[in-house]
Design a protein around this motif. Sequence first.
Motif, short mmCIF file in Angstrom:
data_model
loop_
_atom_site.label_atom_id
_atom_site.label_comp_id
_atom_site.label_asym_id
_atom_site.label_seq_id
_atom_site.Cartn_x
_atom_site.Cartn_y
_atom_site.Cartn_z
N SER A 17 51.29 40.93 35.28
CA SER A 17 49.92 39.94 34.90
C SER A 17 48.70 41.24 34.81
O SER A 17 47.71 40.80 34.09
N PHE A 18 48.42 42.03 35.54
CA PHE A 18 47.34 42.79 35.66
C PHE A 18 47.26 43.77 34.55
O PHE A 18 46.29 44.00 33.90
N MET A 121 38.54 47.73 40.25
CA MET A 121 38.23 47.12 41.25
C MET A 121 37.92 45.67 40.97
O MET A 121 37.05 45.17 41.56
N PHE A 122 38.98 45.11 40.12
CA PHE A 122 38.68 43.77 39.57
C PHE A 122 40.01 43.36 38.96
O PHE A 122 40.79 44.30 38.73
N SER A 126 38.35 37.74 38.91
CA SER A 126 37.12 38.31 39.14
C SER A 126 36.80 39.05 37.75
O SER A 126 35.36 39.06 37.34
N GLY A 127 37.64 39.31 36.69
CA GLY A 127 37.07 39.72 35.54
C GLY A 127 37.41 39.07 34.19
O GLY A 127 37.27 39.35 33.38
N LYS A 132 31.60 43.24 32.96
CA LYS A 132 30.13 44.18 33.07
C LYS A 132 29.80 44.13 34.87
O LYS A 132 30.22 43.15 35.44
N ASN A 133 29.36 45.32 35.25
CA ASN A 133 28.89 45.43 36.56
C ASN A 133 30.10 45.56 37.56
O ASN A 133 29.92 45.48 38.64
N LEU A 134 31.37 45.62 37.02
CA LEU A 134 32.61 45.52 37.99
C LEU A 134 32.82 47.11 38.23
O LEU A 134 32.76 47.82 37.23
N ASN A 135 33.38 47.42 39.35
CA ASN A 135 33.49 48.91 39.79
C ASN A 135 34.62 49.36 39.11
O ASN A 135 35.91 48.83 39.27
N PHE A 136 34.45 50.35 38.67
CA PHE A 136 35.76 51.26 38.06
C PHE A 136 35.85 52.55 38.65
O PHE A 136 35.00 53.63 38.39
#
Length: 261
Positions: A17-18, A121-122, A126-127, A132-136
């Motif tokens: 799924s990811f 990190m989503f 959460s994504g 946008k603005n999510l940590n990578f």
Amino acid sequence: MGSTTRRLNIGFIGFGSFAQFLAKTMIKQGHLIRATSRSDYSAHLGPHFFRDMDEFMGLENDVILICTSILSLSEVVKSIPFHRLKKPTLFADVLSVKEHPRQILLQEVPEDSDLLCTHPMFGPESGKEGWKNLNFMYDRVRVRDEDLCSSFLRIFETEGCKMIEMSCEEHDKLAAQSQFVTHTIGRILSEMQITNTPIDTKGFEKLVQVKESTANDSLDLYIGLFIHNRFAKQQMKNLEGALQRVKGSLEAKMEEEDGRE
């Protein structure tokens, strides 16, 4: 990193799924996605899904993205037929721990191929409204083809991710304090079977959210976060010690009150 978009051939090893969640955005951006996995995902990718790892590794992939579970990583990487590679390739992973894949990839991947350790990190929840603005987080472990590496990182940069370059060690140290502790608290609350009540405070509502968000993740992920992040063991000890100290304070106060009666 520049602004030119380069169409990449990206091969996924593991297509759960990811991986499907990441692939959806990569396809939208115009990249060619192919995959191989223990389970059959031909319904998702049709002719771009390869049951045979040898055939998959013989393709002209620019990037091979390893999307296995933490627990199966070592076994999967050691089974990859690297001799089938036609050219040096960028190997990247997306695991929630980073020192472990770094060590395995350095041991197993041919010297002429580059290595990039990453942690988006989503996830699908959460994504779902965008990245946008999510940590990578990423660590250029062994990069000589800067153009290829930058083109891959630009996938996430283009979507508005907050790009965080840090060492795998520093990631694991911080993730043990944040991700592992969150998962542990969530699992404890799940064991307690806490649920919403008619008189919830805002704080309690957040605790229920923590329980529910961690419940969506597999037990294998949680076990992997503990076994393969060397800093997680200390955080578990810190949690146990903190609970004992809080309990001790309460019992001491209770004895004081009893002594006054």
